[in-house]
Write a protein that holds these residues in place. Sequence first.
Motif, PDB file in Angstrom:
ATOM      1  N   SER A 166      38.471  28.365  44.645  1.00  0.00           N
ATOM      2  CA  SER A 166      38.825  29.647  44.677  1.00  0.00           C
ATOM      3  C   SER A 166      38.940  30.315  43.392  1.00  0.00           C
ATOM      4  CB  SER A 166      40.126  29.830  45.709  1.00  0.00           C
ATOM      5  OG  SER A 166      40.486  31.012  45.756  1.00  0.00           O
ATOM      6  N   VAL A 167      38.599  31.626  43.300  1.00  0.00           N
ATOM      7  CA  VAL A 167      38.832  32.336  41.997  1.00  0.00           C
ATOM      8  C   VAL A 167      40.598  32.681  42.023  1.00  0.00           C
ATOM      9  CG1 VAL A 167      38.693  34.710  41.186  1.00  0.00           C
ATOM     10  CG2 VAL A 167      36.724  33.523  42.162  1.00  0.00           C
ATOM     11  N   SER A 168      41.022  33.000  43.504  1.00  0.00           N
ATOM     12  CA  SER A 168      42.524  33.266  43.175  1.00  0.00           C
ATOM     13  C   SER A 168      43.310  32.253  42.586  1.00  0.00           C
ATOM     14  CB  SER A 168      42.719  33.626  44.721  1.00  0.00           C
ATOM     15  OG  SER A 168      42.231  34.776  44.949  1.00  0.00           O
ATOM     16  N   TYR A 171      45.374  32.470  39.606  1.00  0.00           N
ATOM     17  CA  TYR A 171      46.503  33.282  39.475  1.00  0.00           C
ATOM     18  C   TYR A 171      47.638  32.859  40.107  1.00  0.00           C
ATOM     19  CZ  TYR A 171      42.536  36.258  37.906  1.00  0.00           C
ATOM     20  OH  TYR A 171      41.691  37.033  37.379  1.00  0.00           O
ATOM     21  N   VAL A 172      47.383  31.714  41.008  1.00  0.00           N
ATOM     22  CA  VAL A 172      48.442  31.262  42.054  1.00  0.00           C
ATOM     23  C   VAL A 172      48.929  29.826  41.932  1.00  0.00           C
ATOM     24  CG1 VAL A 172      48.847  31.229  44.414  1.00  0.00           C
ATOM     25  CG2 VAL A 172      47.685  33.232  43.719  1.00  0.00           C
ATOM     26  N   PRO A 173      49.901  29.561  41.878  1.00  0.00           N
ATOM     27  CA  PRO A 173      50.259  28.023  41.736  1.00  0.00           C
ATOM     28  C   PRO A 173      49.435  27.185  42.914  1.00  0.00           C
ATOM     29  CG  PRO A 173      52.155  29.248  41.473  1.00  0.00           C
ATOM     30  CD  PRO A 173      51.033  30.252  42.013  1.00  0.00           C
ATOM     31  N   PRO A 174      49.385  25.849  42.307  1.00  0.00           N
ATOM     32  CA  PRO A 174      48.315  25.249  43.360  1.00  0.00           C
ATOM     33  C   PRO A 174      49.021  24.757  44.662  1.00  0.00           C
ATOM     34  CG  PRO A 174      49.092  23.974  41.391  1.00  0.00           C
ATOM     35  CD  PRO A 174      49.564  25.421  41.099  1.00  0.00           C
ATOM     36  N   ASP A 175      50.381  24.961  44.772  1.00  0.00           N
ATOM     37  CA  ASP A 175      50.872  24.291  46.004  1.00  0.00           C
ATOM     38  C   ASP A 175      51.021  25.411  46.815  1.00  0.00           C
ATOM     39  OD1 ASP A 175      51.424  21.906  45.265  1.00  0.00           O
ATOM     40  OD2 ASP A 175      53.541  22.353  44.746  1.00  0.00           O
ATOM     41  N   ASP A 180      42.350  30.845  49.150  1.00  0.00           N
ATOM     42  CA  ASP A 180      40.870  31.062  49.442  1.00  0.00           C
ATOM     43  C   ASP A 180      40.952  32.430  50.202  1.00  0.00           C
ATOM     44  OD1 ASP A 180      38.056  30.440  49.312  1.00  0.00           O
ATOM     45  OD2 ASP A 180      38.550  30.500  51.380  1.00  0.00           O
ATOM     46  N   ASP A 181      41.887  32.781  51.117  1.00  0.00           N
ATOM     47  CA  ASP A 181      41.665  33.865  51.921  1.00  0.00           C
ATOM     48  C   ASP A 181      41.850  35.116  51.009  1.00  0.00           C
ATOM     49  OD1 ASP A 181      41.539  32.418  54.237  1.00  0.00           O
ATOM     50  OD2 ASP A 181      43.713  32.372  54.275  1.00  0.00           O
ATOM     51  N   LEU A 182      42.341  34.978  50.117  1.00  0.00           N
ATOM     52  CA  LEU A 182      42.568  36.231  48.992  1.00  0.00           C
ATOM     53  C   LEU A 182      41.371  36.577  48.468  1.00  0.00           C
ATOM     54  CD1 LEU A 182      46.003  35.175  47.227  1.00  0.00           C
ATOM     55  CD2 LEU A 182      45.796  36.533  49.226  1.00  0.00           C
ATOM     56  N   ASP A 183      40.329  35.600  48.174  1.00  0.00           N
ATOM     57  CA  ASP A 183      39.288  35.800  47.543  1.00  0.00           C
ATOM     58  C   ASP A 183      38.358  36.721  48.442  1.00  0.00           C
ATOM     59  OD1 ASP A 183      39.814  34.149  45.542  1.00  0.00           O
ATOM     60  OD2 ASP A 183      38.523  32.813  46.013  1.00  0.00           O
ATOM     61  N   HIS A 184      38.467  36.660  49.798  1.00  0.00           N
ATOM     62  CA  HIS A 184      37.583  37.317  50.576  1.00  0.00           C
ATOM     63  C   HIS A 184      38.107  38.786  51.283  1.00  0.00           C
ATOM     64  CE1 HIS A 184      35.198  33.481  51.241  1.00  0.00           C
ATOM     65  NE2 HIS A 184      36.364  32.854  51.263  1.00  0.00           N
ATOM     66  N   TYR A 185      39.335  38.923  51.020  1.00  0.00           N
ATOM     67  CA  TYR A 185      40.018  40.179  51.619  1.00  0.00           C
ATOM     68  C   TYR A 185      40.437  41.057  50.563  1.00  0.00           C
ATOM     69  CZ  TYR A 185      38.813  37.740  56.087  1.00  0.00           C
ATOM     70  OH  TYR A 185      38.241  36.872  56.894  1.00  0.00           O
ATOM     71  N   GLY A 186      40.388  40.688  49.444  1.00  0.00           N
ATOM     72  CA  GLY A 186      41.065  41.680  48.441  1.00  0.00           C
ATOM     73  C   GLY A 186      40.437  41.424  46.661  1.00  0.00           C
ATOM     74  N   THR A 187      41.125  42.104  46.077  1.00  0.00           N
ATOM     75  CA  THR A 187      40.742  41.859  44.598  1.00  0.00           C
ATOM     76  C   THR A 187      42.021  41.764  43.696  1.00  0.00           C
ATOM     77  OG1 THR A 187      40.608  44.447  44.211  1.00  0.00           O
ATOM     78  CG2 THR A 187      38.666  43.332  44.819  1.00  0.00           C
ATOM     79  N   TRP A 188      41.630  40.914  42.519  1.00  0.00           N
ATOM     80  CA  TRP A 188      42.664  41.026  41.586  1.00  0.00           C
ATOM     81  C   TRP A 188      42.617  41.777  40.307  1.00  0.00           C
ATOM     82  CZ3 TRP A 188      46.777  37.799  41.997  1.00  0.00           C
ATOM     83  CH2 TRP A 188      46.609  36.666  42.916  1.00  0.00           C
ATOM     84  N   ARG A 189      43.402  42.513  39.863  1.00  0.00           N
ATOM     85  CA  ARG A 189      43.547  43.252  38.472  1.00  0.00           C
ATOM     86  C   ARG A 189      45.062  42.808  38.034  1.00  0.00           C
ATOM     87  NH1 ARG A 189      43.562  48.917  41.469  1.00  0.00           N
ATOM     88  NH2 ARG A 189      42.079  47.548  42.740  1.00  0.00           N
ATOM     89  N   VAL A 190      44.906  43.295  36.575  1.00  0.00           N
ATOM     90  CA  VAL A 190      45.992  42.735  35.686  1.00  0.00           C
ATOM     91  C   VAL A 190      46.636  44.097  35.308  1.00  0.00           C
ATOM     92  CG1 VAL A 190      46.829  41.744  33.651  1.00  0.00           C
ATOM     93  CG2 VAL A 190      44.978  40.681  35.007  1.00  0.00           C
ATOM     94  N   VAL A 191      48.088  44.253  35.432  1.00  0.00           N
ATOM     95  CA  VAL A 191      48.713  45.524  35.172  1.00  0.00           C
ATOM     96  C   VAL A 191      49.753  44.944  34.138  1.00  0.00           C
ATOM     97  CG1 VAL A 191      48.279  46.606  37.503  1.00  0.00           C
ATOM     98  CG2 VAL A 191      50.255  45.088  37.308  1.00  0.00           C
ATOM     99  N   GLN A 192      50.351  45.864  33.544  1.00  0.00           N
ATOM    100  CA  GLN A 192      51.263  45.390  32.384  1.00  0.00           C
ATOM    101  C   GLN A 192      52.503  45.009  32.749  1.00  0.00           C
ATOM    102  OE1 GLN A 192      51.870  48.750  29.310  1.00  0.00           O
ATOM    103  NE2 GLN A 192      53.104  47.496  28.128  1.00  0.00           N
ATOM    104  N   THR A 193      53.096  45.553  33.930  1.00  0.00           N
ATOM    105  CA  THR A 193      54.241  45.272  34.390  1.00  0.00           C
ATOM    106  C   THR A 193      54.577  44.125  35.193  1.00  0.00           C
ATOM    107  OG1 THR A 193      54.888  47.478  34.785  1.00  0.00           O
ATOM    108  CG2 THR A 193      56.327  46.072  35.658  1.00  0.00           C
ATOM    109  N   TYR A 194      53.735  43.627  35.658  1.00  0.00           N
ATOM    110  CA  TYR A 194      53.683  42.608  36.751  1.00  0.00           C
ATOM    111  C   TYR A 194      52.697  41.387  36.392  1.00  0.00           C
ATOM    112  CZ  TYR A 194      55.708  46.487  39.297  1.00  0.00           C
ATOM    113  OH  TYR A 194      56.490  47.734  39.597  1.00  0.00           O
ATOM    114  N   GLY A 195      51.748  41.527  35.641  1.00  0.00           N
ATOM    115  CA  GLY A 195      50.438  40.628  35.285  1.00  0.00           C
ATOM    116  C   GLY A 195      49.683  40.849  36.330  1.00  0.00           C
ATOM    117  N   PRO A 196      48.898  39.411  36.816  1.00  0.00           N
ATOM    118  CA  PRO A 196      47.803  39.672  37.928  1.00  0.00           C
ATOM    119  C   PRO A 196      48.496  40.199  39.183  1.00  0.00           C
ATOM    120  CG  PRO A 196      48.122  37.473  36.579  1.00  0.00           C
ATOM    121  CD  PRO A 196      49.100  38.249  36.158  1.00  0.00           C
TER     122      PRO A 196
END
Length: 339
Positions: A166-168, A171-175, A180-196
């Motif tokens: 999974s691409v997600s 950005y997310v801890p392995p536990d 994988d659901d996040l890959d199919h129903y949204g997108t990632w971006r990086v912002v200065q305050t919060y990171g990914p």
Amino acid sequence: MAAGRQDWTPGQINIPLAPGDELYTATQGDLELEAGTRAFVRAWGDTRLGLANQEPDFLQFTVPSGHLSVDLRGLDPGHSVELDTPNAAFTIEQPGYYRVDVTPERTSFITRRGGRATMSPPRARRSPSSRAKKWSSKAKPRRATSPRARCLGQWNYARTDHLLESVSARYVPPDVYGVDDLDHYGTWRVVQTYGPVWVPEAVTPGWVPYSTGRWILDPHYGWTWVDTAPWGWAPYHYGRWVVVDGFWAWAPGPVVARPVYCPALVAFFGAPGIAVSTGAPVVSWVALSWGEPVVPWWGPTGFVGRPRWAGWAALASSTTSSSTERPSSTSTTLRSTET
């Protein structure tokens, strides 16, 4: 079937399971349990599966009938999984691929990818004399595989490979489950305050977190949020929801080795006190934002009501674990299966 009940109800994704719960798949059905880091339990048509016991280092399933695979790409030292069938019990203590088929005539058990299991008589089902007779007559381990078994095994391998790639997961801890659901129903971006941050797609105008689901009373954690969105596991049990440029986004926080599961990441408010009940008074909640600790409503005296960072991706060094906390690696969930 929930523990303590005698009637079956339709299954729903994102339901946390507890010991005593049972699942059943119809002839054309299947199900998938995410049972730990890189650990998956899958059942095919006409299978009955129960969660008998759940400890930080031990999972015990009952398989009265049907077809079950256990794909363990990883298993921590000292951890084990047990499969109890009417004819034999199989204890798994190392990674591998395992398949059990239970019919009225026989029980078959297959291991692959270096898997190894200990087979013993069924657990506490009959008197010692009858148990021994049943054991000698019907518990027959097999190594050969039928064409159907090979087909299901190949599908299982492909399914697990897809989940682990999974691409997600970058950005997310392995536990954390449901990545994988996040890959199919949204997108990632990086912002200065919060990171990914992850932004859900195809939500209705005016959508806000904790608006498409319901509360259930979990026997271990108390009031737990179950969201109906297909991606609705990870963003409601880890990290924080934040507003970025006028839209809602989920911020998982720093990637760490061992995140901690929370039944929900909200603050309750209402009269006469901060509590959740099925009756009056009406109690409302608000999603915790970046920098806000959770105030537990579950656990023993001395744990309830003490602000802490449980549920954040990074567990603060000042936080100590409690015997009532169950880390994400042992919070088994019912999840949908793609075919």
